[in-house]
Design an enzyme around this catalytic site. Structure first.
Site, short mmCIF file in Angstrom:
data_model
loop_
_atom_site.label_atom_id
_atom_site.label_comp_id
_atom_site.label_asym_id
_atom_site.label_seq_id
_atom_site.Cartn_x
_atom_site.Cartn_y
_atom_site.Cartn_z
N ASP A 87 0.78 -1.24 0.00
CA ASP A 87 0.00 0.00 0.00
C ASP A 87 0.81 1.30 0.00
OD1 ASP A 87 -1.87 -1.99 0.31
OD2 ASP A 87 -2.53 -1.36 2.29
N CYS B 127 -2.37 -2.09 8.22
CA CYS B 127 -2.23 -3.16 7.24
C CYS B 127 -1.01 -4.05 7.50
CB CYS B 127 -2.18 -2.58 5.84
SG CYS B 127 -3.71 -1.72 5.39
N LYS C 38 -7.31 -4.12 -2.65
CA LYS C 38 -7.91 -4.70 -1.45
C LYS C 38 -8.66 -3.63 -0.66
CE LYS C 38 -3.78 -4.26 1.55
NZ LYS C 38 -4.37 -3.47 2.65
#
Length: 202
Positions: A20, A112, A80
């Site tokens: 990410d 995350c 996601k």
């Protein structure tokens, strides 16, 4: 078994996770440029040593694409919404029965990265958190998340420590190229302040 307890890693049984590192986080994550720079080093080494790599993006419609300086243009980003990467990459994990170790880079440490680490540990995998390639919006969240992952059984390592474990021998045919990557120290990402004063969390 001893290798698992010691946290030894080998290219043939490892995978790199890049979590990410997206445009909308650029201004909010502390030491974002440095974190991405170190993750890019890990990616280059993984490519040289043929370590598979997976890349995720959290809700890219709102948070934007992966930043170009990561150098991940050749990777297909998996979208996601879960904090953990594991649901998005489950097929990749299931297709690699020899897999033992996951090298984990990205953001945010308390979200995350933590969720991914716990899910991977629950699957019986070793987790190696690349501490100079993980960050958060606050240093407090980053520090406590690192401590939390260590308490749960993850290994905390620097990028260079993991790179040298992967290559393992100066006679390795790729060692010269890897040496060129790490000859300049990794950029300061504020870790020293977390470790000063005999920090009880780490």
């Amino acid at each position: 078994m001893a290798a698992a307890r010691l946290g030894r890693i080998l290219p043939g049984s490892s995978i790199l996770f890049l979590c990410d590192m997206q445009e909308k986080f650029r201004r909010s994550i502390v030491y974002f440029p440095e974190i991405v720079s170190v993750a890019a080093r890990m990616l280059r080494v993984a490519q040289l040593l043929e370590v598979p790599t997976v890349l995720t993006e959290q809700y890219p419609q709102g948070l934007g694409p992966t930043v170009p300086e990561l150098g991940a243009k050749g990777l297909q980003a998996l979208s996601k919404t879960c904090f953990s990467m594991v649901p998005a990459v489950r097929q990749e994990l299931d297709s690699r029965p020899q897999l033992q170790s996951v090298l984990l880079c990205g953001i945010e440490a308390q979200a995350c990265i933590l969720h991914t680490a716990l899910d991977l540990l629950d699957r019986g995998l070793q987790v190696h958190v690349v501490v100079d390639a993980c960050s958060s919006r606050s240093q407090v969240d980053r520090l406590v998340a690192l401590a939390r992952m260590r308490q749960s059984g993850a290994f905390l390592s620097t990028s260079e420590g993991l790179i040298l474990q992967l290559v393992s021998d100066a006679a390795h045919p790729q060692f010269k190229k890897i040496q060129d990557i790490i000859k300049e120290p990794a950029p300061d990402s504020g870790l020293l302040g977390l470790f000063q004063g005999q920090n009880p969390l780490l």
